[in-house]
Design a protein around this motif. Structure first.
Motif, PDB file in Angstrom:
ATOM      1  N   HIS A 165      24.974   2.412 -38.007  1.00  0.00           N
ATOM      2  CA  HIS A 165      23.611   2.643 -38.498  1.00  0.00           C
ATOM      3  C   HIS A 165      23.002   3.878 -37.821  1.00  0.00           C
ATOM      4  O   HIS A 165      22.360   4.698 -38.483  1.00  0.00           O
ATOM      5  N   ALA A 166      23.217   4.033 -36.534  1.00  0.00           N
ATOM      6  CA  ALA A 166      22.679   5.184 -35.801  1.00  0.00           C
ATOM      7  C   ALA A 166      23.299   6.489 -36.297  1.00  0.00           C
ATOM      8  O   ALA A 166      22.594   7.497 -36.455  1.00  0.00           O
ATOM      9  N   GLU A 167      24.599   6.491 -36.546  1.00  0.00           N
ATOM     10  CA  GLU A 167      25.261   7.700 -37.064  1.00  0.00           C
ATOM     11  C   GLU A 167      24.695   8.089 -38.424  1.00  0.00           C
ATOM     12  O   GLU A 167      24.465   9.276 -38.698  1.00  0.00           O
ATOM     13  N   ASN A 168      24.460   7.123 -39.277  1.00  0.00           N
ATOM     14  CA  ASN A 168      23.927   7.426 -40.600  1.00  0.00           C
ATOM     15  C   ASN A 168      22.469   7.870 -40.543  1.00  0.00           C
ATOM     16  O   ASN A 168      22.055   8.744 -41.307  1.00  0.00           O
ATOM     17  N   GLU A 169      21.711   7.322 -39.624  1.00  0.00           N
ATOM     18  CA  GLU A 169      20.342   7.793 -39.427  1.00  0.00           C
ATOM     19  C   GLU A 169      20.333   9.222 -38.909  1.00  0.00           C
ATOM     20  O   GLU A 169      19.515  10.044 -39.335  1.00  0.00           O
ATOM     21  N   ARG A 170      21.243   9.542 -37.996  1.00  0.00           N
ATOM     22  CA  ARG A 170      21.372  10.906 -37.482  1.00  0.00           C
ATOM     23  C   ARG A 170      21.709  11.866 -38.614  1.00  0.00           C
ATOM     24  O   ARG A 170      21.133  12.940 -38.744  1.00  0.00           O
ATOM     25  N   LEU A 171      22.626  11.449 -39.462  1.00  0.00           N
ATOM     26  CA  LEU A 171      23.048  12.279 -40.582  1.00  0.00           C
ATOM     27  C   LEU A 171      21.888  12.525 -41.539  1.00  0.00           C
ATOM     28  O   LEU A 171      21.633  13.668 -41.943  1.00  0.00           O
ATOM     29  N   ARG A 172      21.169  11.493 -41.900  1.00  0.00           N
ATOM     30  CA  ARG A 172      20.015  11.646 -42.805  1.00  0.00           C
ATOM     31  C   ARG A 172      18.939  12.514 -42.169  1.00  0.00           C
ATOM     32  O   ARG A 172      18.323  13.336 -42.846  1.00  0.00           O
TER      33      ARG A 172
END
Length: 132
Positions: A119-126
């Protein structure tokens, strides 16, 4: 034994897809991967297509220069060096693709259920895609 981490290229599917960037000079391969996810509701998107879309979005972010350090793959690093900067349209498509790929009712999210790193990686990406 396959790779499995929360990072966009931390799995065999994304790592294999990166080889499609070899020799490419435009964003068509990336755009095609993003379009599959952006045009499919999250609940209907299979985990492989979602995984590839997340990796493709990471390439867009790297093309914008918004990710420090070396890319996971030499193919990604070389592609970003060859290609022009991604267009605003491609950045928007990448954001939409990540939204669909990480949908709570999607197959990929089910595989990563309750994993805070994913979830953190995808938030970083967004966040990198939507930074102005």
């Amino acid at each position: 034994m396959g790779a499995w981490s929360a990072e966009p290229f931390g799995n065999d599917t994304a790592a294999d897809w990166a080889y499609e960037l070899e020799g490419q000079t435009d964003w068509n391969v990336v755009r095609d991967a993003l379009r599959v996810a952006a045009d499919t509701e999250g609940s209907q998107l299979d985990s492989d297509a979602a995984t590839v879309a997340i990796a493709a979005a990471e390439v867009v972010v790297r093309g914008l220069g918004r990710v420090p350090g070396r890319a996971f793959s030499d193919a990604v690093t070389a592609f970003v060096a060859r290609a022009s900067a991604p267009s605003a349209e491609l950045v928007s498509l990448a954001d939409a693709a990540v939204v669909h790929a990480t949908s709570d009712d999607g197959e990929l999210a089910e595989l990563w259920e309750d994993d805070p790193d994913w979830h953190a990686e995808n938030e970083r990406l967004r966040a990198a895609l939507t930074t102005v």
